[in-house]
Motif scaffolding. Structure first.
Motif, PDB file in Angstrom:
ATOM      1  N   PRO A   1       0.825  -1.226   0.000  1.00 22.70           N
ATOM      2  CA  PRO A   1       0.000   0.000   0.000  1.00 22.70           C
ATOM      3  C   PRO A   1       0.851   1.265   0.000  1.00 22.70           C
ATOM      4  O   PRO A   1       0.439   2.309  -0.486  1.00 22.70           O
ATOM      5  CB  PRO A   1      -0.819  -0.108   1.291  1.00 22.70           C
ATOM      6  N   ARG A   2       2.061   1.158   0.548  1.00 24.72           N
ATOM      7  CA  ARG A   2       2.960   2.322   0.555  1.00 24.72           C
ATOM      8  C   ARG A   2       3.447   2.619  -0.859  1.00 24.72           C
ATOM      9  O   ARG A   2       3.680   3.769  -1.221  1.00 24.72           O
ATOM     10  CB  ARG A   2       4.155   2.048   1.476  1.00 24.72           C
ATOM     11  N   ALA A   3       3.598   1.556  -1.664  1.00 26.03           N
ATOM     12  CA  ALA A   3       4.091   1.753  -3.037  1.00 26.03           C
ATOM     13  C   ALA A   3       3.081   2.546  -3.862  1.00 26.03           C
ATOM     14  O   ALA A   3       3.454   3.354  -4.707  1.00 26.03           O
ATOM     15  CB  ALA A   3       4.381   0.400  -3.687  1.00 26.03           C
TER      16      ALA A   3
ATOM     17  N   TYR B   1       6.239 -15.722 -13.626  1.00 24.59           N
ATOM     18  CA  TYR B   1       7.136 -15.948 -12.497  1.00 24.59           C
ATOM     19  C   TYR B   1       6.757 -15.032 -11.323  1.00 24.59           C
ATOM     20  O   TYR B   1       6.619 -15.482 -10.181  1.00 24.59           O
ATOM     21  CB  TYR B   1       8.581 -15.670 -12.945  1.00 24.59           C
ATOM     22  N   PHE B   2       6.572 -13.753 -11.614  1.00 25.82           N
ATOM     23  CA  PHE B   2       6.279 -12.773 -10.563  1.00 25.82           C
ATOM     24  C   PHE B   2       4.842 -12.924 -10.056  1.00 25.82           C
ATOM     25  O   PHE B   2       4.582 -12.794  -8.865  1.00 25.82           O
ATOM     26  CB  PHE B   2       6.529 -11.343 -11.074  1.00 25.82           C
ATOM     27  N   VAL B   3       3.929 -13.243 -10.977  1.00 28.69           N
ATOM     28  CA  VAL B   3       2.522 -13.412 -10.587  1.00 28.69           C
ATOM     29  C   VAL B   3       2.393 -14.610  -9.644  1.00 28.69           C
ATOM     30  O   VAL B   3       1.823 -14.504  -8.549  1.00 28.69           O
ATOM     31  CB  VAL B   3       1.627 -13.594 -11.835  1.00 28.69           C
ATOM     32  N   GLU B   4       2.990 -15.734 -10.059  1.00 23.56           N
ATOM     33  CA  GLU B   4       2.902 -16.967  -9.250  1.00 23.56           C
ATOM     34  C   GLU B   4       3.443 -16.773  -7.845  1.00 23.56           C
ATOM     35  O   GLU B   4       2.907 -17.265  -6.866  1.00 23.56           O
ATOM     36  CB  GLU B   4       3.778 -18.043  -9.919  1.00 23.56           C
ATOM     37  N   ARG B   5       4.554 -16.054  -7.744  1.00 28.03           N
ATOM     38  CA  ARG B   5       5.205 -15.852  -6.446  1.00 28.03           C
ATOM     39  C   ARG B   5       4.668 -14.636  -5.696  1.00 28.03           C
ATOM     40  O   ARG B   5       5.189 -14.277  -4.638  1.00 28.03           O
ATOM     41  CB  ARG B   5       6.714 -15.718  -6.640  1.00 28.03           C
ATOM     42  N   LYS B   6       3.672 -13.982  -6.284  1.00 27.96           N
ATOM     43  CA  LYS B   6       3.064 -12.793  -5.667  1.00 27.96           C
ATOM     44  C   LYS B   6       4.119 -11.719  -5.361  1.00 27.96           C
ATOM     45  O   LYS B   6       4.212 -11.192  -4.249  1.00 27.96           O
ATOM     46  CB  LYS B   6       2.286 -13.172  -4.403  1.00 27.96           C
TER      47      LYS B   6
HETATM   48  N1  ACO Z   1      13.382 -10.837  -7.894  1.00 26.10           N
HETATM   49  C1  ACO Z   1      13.317 -12.113  -8.345  1.00 26.10           C
HETATM   50  N2  ACO Z   1      12.847 -13.144  -7.627  1.00 26.10           N
HETATM   51  C2  ACO Z   1      12.431 -12.903  -6.380  1.00 26.10           C
HETATM   52  C3  ACO Z   1      12.457 -11.596  -5.842  1.00 26.10           C
HETATM   53  C4  ACO Z   1      12.962 -10.549  -6.646  1.00 26.10           C
HETATM   54  N3  ACO Z   1      13.005  -9.296  -6.171  1.00 26.10           N
HETATM   55  N4  ACO Z   1      11.984 -11.630  -4.574  1.00 26.10           N
HETATM   56  C5  ACO Z   1      11.656 -12.902  -4.324  1.00 26.10           C
HETATM   57  N5  ACO Z   1      11.908 -13.679  -5.416  1.00 26.10           N
HETATM   58  C6  ACO Z   1      11.628 -15.122  -5.567  1.00 26.10           C
HETATM   59  C7  ACO Z   1      12.617 -15.971  -4.775  1.00 26.10           C
HETATM   60  O1  ACO Z   1      13.738 -16.315  -5.566  1.00 26.10           O
HETATM   61  C8  ACO Z   1      11.763 -17.150  -4.427  1.00 26.10           C
HETATM   62  O2  ACO Z   1      11.640 -17.960  -5.594  1.00 26.10           O
HETATM   63  P1  ACO Z   1      11.493 -19.585  -5.439  1.00 26.10           P
HETATM   64  O3  ACO Z   1      10.218 -19.789  -4.669  1.00 26.10           O
HETATM   65  O4  ACO Z   1      11.453 -20.064  -6.832  1.00 26.10           O
HETATM   66  O5  ACO Z   1      12.713 -20.030  -4.682  1.00 26.10           O
HETATM   67  C9  ACO Z   1      10.389 -16.551  -4.167  1.00 26.10           C
HETATM   68  O6  ACO Z   1      10.361 -15.361  -4.967  1.00 26.10           O
HETATM   69  C10 ACO Z   1      10.138 -16.192  -2.702  1.00 26.10           C
HETATM   70  O7  ACO Z   1      11.147 -15.305  -2.283  1.00 26.10           O
HETATM   71  P2  ACO Z   1      11.914 -15.373  -0.894  1.00 26.10           P
HETATM   72  O8  ACO Z   1      13.347 -14.983  -1.087  1.00 26.10           O
HETATM   73  O9  ACO Z   1      11.637 -16.656  -0.208  1.00 26.10           O
HETATM   74  O10 ACO Z   1      11.184 -14.224  -0.123  1.00 26.10           O
HETATM   75  P3  ACO Z   1      11.656 -13.583   1.225  1.00 26.10           P
HETATM   76  O11 ACO Z   1      10.429 -13.274   1.985  1.00 26.10           O
HETATM   77  O12 ACO Z   1      12.688 -14.404   1.926  1.00 26.10           O
HETATM   78  O13 ACO Z   1      12.385 -12.247   0.748  1.00 26.10           O
HETATM   79  C11 ACO Z   1      12.733 -10.023   0.029  1.00 26.10           C
HETATM   80  C12 ACO Z   1      11.747 -11.013   0.662  1.00 26.10           C
HETATM   81  C13 ACO Z   1      14.094 -10.068   0.782  1.00 26.10           C
HETATM   82  C14 ACO Z   1      12.170  -8.617   0.185  1.00 26.10           C
HETATM   83  C15 ACO Z   1      12.924 -10.392  -1.459  1.00 26.10           C
HETATM   84  O14 ACO Z   1      11.692 -10.337  -2.133  1.00 26.10           O
HETATM   85  C16 ACO Z   1      13.954  -9.497  -2.164  1.00 26.10           C
HETATM   86  O15 ACO Z   1      15.158  -9.758  -2.063  1.00 26.10           O
HETATM   87  N6  ACO Z   1      13.487  -8.421  -2.870  1.00 26.10           N
HETATM   88  C17 ACO Z   1      14.376  -7.471  -3.489  1.00 26.10           C
HETATM   89  C18 ACO Z   1      14.946  -6.536  -2.426  1.00 26.10           C
HETATM   90  C19 ACO Z   1      13.922  -5.516  -1.952  1.00 26.10           C
HETATM   91  O16 ACO Z   1      13.243  -4.878  -2.743  1.00 26.10           O
HETATM   92  N7  ACO Z   1      13.856  -5.343  -0.602  1.00 26.10           N
HETATM   93  C20 ACO Z   1      12.976  -4.337   0.002  1.00 26.10           C
HETATM   94  C21 ACO Z   1      12.013  -4.964   0.912  1.00 26.10           C
HETATM   95  S1  ACO Z   1      10.907  -3.735   1.491  1.00 26.10           S
HETATM   96  C22 ACO Z   1      11.671  -2.944   2.726  1.00 26.10           C
HETATM   97  O17 ACO Z   1      12.571  -3.395   3.383  1.00 26.10           O
HETATM   98  C23 ACO Z   1      11.218  -1.607   2.989  1.00 26.10           C
END
Ligand code: ACO
Length: 427
Positions: A312-314, A351-356
């Motif tokens: 919601p912040r985005a 990929y992004f949709v499935e993983r939400k």
């Molecule tokens: N790009 C590509 N793939 C991703 C991304 C991404 N940004 N984020 C998650 N995924 C994938 C993971 O590889 C994983 O795939 P799999 O199920 O095939 O193994 C799946 O989505 C689930 O991701 P997790 O790493 O288990 O999610 P987690 O909750 O541990 O991590 C996090 C959350 C750290 C925010 C992660 O999404 C990420 O690194 N995002 C990019 C960094 C970012 O934007 N951080 C800001 C967070 S908001 C904040 O702090 C204010």
């Protein structure tokens, strides 16, 4: 709290009854405190409630964020950041008079001890401002330790005022030091965000009143980042605080945790990523890389541990970004167009949709801050400035609740006990 119970049956033992607590909002919580001969395993704390709190609520599935019950969108639109600070600290929005008194108390604490400015000289000019900030904030404990009794609510309140008031001053000093300009003193007839812009961009020889639209946008950015329940940095502050440590030192620990690119460092990383992608024609290559498990590249500003819906912040940040770009005459800024296109493509990608994986707050905050004129190395510093009120509110709540020291257990998989081998017998 209800009297429902869960039953845990372990091999060769009689079932154990565990109380289930019902929160006012959100997921039920099983109390495992009475378990003695078994631990629970939850690395990354994905299913562990580490505390009880009345401050902030997130529904990640629905994309809801509430501060003391109020939706973030309403607060970002209608409240000033200092009202939000009051709300987070005290639980209610201030009346006119309370707001005036609160603003006054913050304002009178904006200067830092003159000795603090000497501390800066010990840092290299090219040090990352987060490195400087965490050192300087930690050092505040050297100034306000003896006079502070953390069991006294008035003393805790004064520590909160000092932190909220001094963080913009320290953040701006980090920037001024890095560019070799003199520190600019706070000016108390400006509001919180204006004052920060004044200290960031003012110089002694030419002081202009900060742009009101940019100041309002910054104020909104502060509100959006003010608290986010038990995230990594807040949990760090609580853990450090649970030992009875000095609050300024605890906030410094929070700053350290916030610095990482998986947390507060993401907006800096996101802007760097957009610059690296460079052009809309390269987006598909980078999306491919983000999906490749053998490639460490991730789409920065996408995904969140809790939000499995649009952050919601985005949404608010996206709108604020538009307003700021319009104000500074950069509505056609290529980086913003690139970001919009990247968002569109990623949101349609399986990929992004499935993983939400949706854009998080950092996706647009970097572009916005950059348009305000803030360099990317300062982004996380600004996040820390804004989050300070959340950290100190959570710390205050924890101390008031007489929380026990935080001490997790582990699943040990190292060697079993063995005898020491003298050096000449090893090989
Ligand atoms: N790009 C590509 N793939 C991703 C991304 C991404 N940004 N984020 C998650 N995924 C994938 C993971 O590889 C994983 O795939 P799999 O199920 O095939 O193994 C799946 O989505 C689930 O991701 P997790 O790493 O288990 O999610 P987690 O909750 O541990 O991590 C996090 C959350 C750290 C925010 C992660 O999404 C990420 O690194 N995002 C990019 C960094 C970012 O934007 N951080 C800001 C967070 S908001 C904040 O702090 C204010």
């Amino acid at each position: 709290m209800s009297h429902d119970k869960a039953q845990l049956t372990l091999p060769n033992q009689s079932p154990v009854e565990l109380p289930i607590y019902q929160p006012t909002l959100g997921t039920d919580v099983i109390d495992i405190n009475t378990l003695h001969n078994v631990f629970t395993y939850d690395p990354g704390f994905t299913a562990t409630a580490s505390c009880e709190s009345k401050i902030t609520f997130i529904d990640g599935e629905k994309g809801i964020l509430l501060y003391r019950g109020y939706p973030i969108e309403q607060l970002a639109e209608q409240a000033e950041f200092l009202e939000v600070c009051y709300l987070l600290l005290h639980g209610e929005l201030p009346t006119h008079m309370q707001k005036e008194q609160f603003n006054h108390r913050i304002t009178i604490h904006t200067m830092v001890h003159e000795q603090i400015s000497k501390l800066f000289q010990g840092f290299r000019r090219d040090a990352h401002p987060m490195a400087i900030m965490l050192g300087v904030v930690g050092a505040l404990s050297a100034f306000y330790h003896d006079s502070l009794d953390i069991q006294n609510p008035q003393h805790r309140e004064r520590a909160a005022f000092r932190l909220i008031a001094k963080m913009p001053t320290i953040a701006a000093m980090c920037y001024k030091y890095s560019i070799g300009q003199p520190f600019i003193y706070p000016q108390n007839d400006l509001n919180y965000a204006e004052n920060f812009l004044h200290m960031m961009f003012g110089v002694p020889c030419a002081q202009e009143k900060p742009n009101a639209i940019l100041a309002r946008a910054l104020d909104r950015i502060f509100t959006l980042h003010a608290d986010h329940e038990q995230n990594a940095s807040t949990s760090t502050v609580r853990l450090a605080g649970s030992t009875g440590a000095n609050p300024f030192a605890c906030i410094s620990a929070g700053i350290a945790a916030l610095w990482g690119p998986a947390h507060g460092g993401a907006n800096e990383a996101c802007l760097n990523m957009l610059r690296e992608i460079g052009s809309v024609s390269h987006i598909n290559d980078y999306i491919k890389r983000a999906k490749d498990k053998n490639d460490p590249f991730r789409l920065m500003g996408f995904g969140h541990r809790v939000y499995k819906n649009y952050d919601p912040r985005a949404k608010v940040m996206r709108q604020t970004c538009h307003e700021v770009l319009k104000e500074v005459g950069a509505a056609d800024e290529p980086l913003f167009k690139l970001a919009l296109e990247l968002e569109r493509i990623a949101l349609e990608d399986e990929y992004f949709v499935e993983r939400k994986l949706y854009p998080n707050v950092d996706f647009y905050s970097g572009i916005t801050l950059s348009a305000i004129g803030i360099p990317s190395t300062m982004f996380t510093v600004i996040f820390a400035l804004a989050r300070t009120v959340g950290w100190i509110s959570q710390w205050n709540e924890m101390i008031a609740d007489n929380a026990r020291i935080g001490r997790p257990r582990q699943l040990y998989t190292g060697p079993t006990q063995r005898d020491f081998v003298p050096l000449d017998q090893r090989g």
